[in-house]
Design a protein around this motif. Sequence first.
Motif, PDB file in Angstrom:
ATOM      1  N   CYS A   4      59.372  19.576  82.413  1.00 28.33           N
ATOM      2  CA  CYS A   4      59.202  21.029  82.440  1.00 28.33           C
ATOM      3  C   CYS A   4      60.265  21.691  81.565  1.00 28.33           C
ATOM      4  N   GLN A   6      61.079  24.723  81.791  1.00 29.51           N
ATOM      5  CA  GLN A   6      61.701  25.770  82.593  1.00 29.51           C
ATOM      6  C   GLN A   6      62.836  25.222  83.460  1.00 29.51           C
ATOM      7  N   CYS A   7      62.600  24.036  84.070  1.00 27.81           N
ATOM      8  CA  CYS A   7      63.593  23.519  85.017  1.00 27.81           C
ATOM      9  C   CYS A   7      63.972  22.070  84.756  1.00 27.81           C
ATOM     10  N   CYS A  26      54.391  21.592  86.709  1.00 27.75           N
ATOM     11  CA  CYS A  26      55.711  21.179  87.192  1.00 27.75           C
ATOM     12  C   CYS A  26      55.693  21.119  88.720  1.00 27.75           C
ATOM     13  N   CYS A  29      58.953  23.617  90.050  1.00 29.06           N
ATOM     14  CA  CYS A  29      58.939  25.085  89.987  1.00 29.06           C
ATOM     15  C   CYS A  29      57.524  25.650  89.865  1.00 29.06           C
TER      16      CYS A  29
HETATM   17 ZN   LIG Z   1      59.660  23.308  86.372  1.00 26.38          ZN
END
Ligand SMILES: [Zn+2]
Length: 184
Positions: A4, A6-7, A26, A29
Amino acid sequence: MKFCDQCGAAVRLSIPAGDHLPRYVCEACSTIHYRNPRIVVGCVPEHEGRILLCRRAIEPRRGFWTVPAGFMENNETLQQAAARESQEEAQAEVTIGSLLSVVHVLHAEQVHVFFRARLPAARYAPGAESLEVGLVAPADIPWADLAFPSTEFTLHRYLEDKAGGSEPYHFTTIDRRLTRTPGS
Ligand SMILES: [Zn+2]
């Protein structure tokens, strides 16, 4: 895609609720990572009957010929992208004209869009992504050494239209997945 953006957690392919296609989701998240076609934009610059071609210095298809083209950036129009690519690959200042072709390249997950263009002055030089660039007469186009099927389709339509004295646009679809034999 494995992680991911994002995270940093691992992603998994699954069909989100209400969707109909597998997406990278994901598990940490819950972000859904959509992957959509990328747009490649180019043009066929002409100067006094000859066409500006570039020999690629980069993969894929290093050493093969193409018209100036590349990935569209955010915050620019198709025409701006086509002009920018001519500047970057051939150091050529072109005037973008009418829409020439739209090629759906399904196996590459790309849409290629080409415009007619004019090169007012015969000034050009190889950019960082080109081994050489040159103005080529229609009879001298290296058809067997073109980089991509979309280039070939586009140049054929360009020359046909020019002979016919009109400037229509053309759609086609290329899908190499259909011709690939098992194990190849
Ligand atoms: Zn994520």
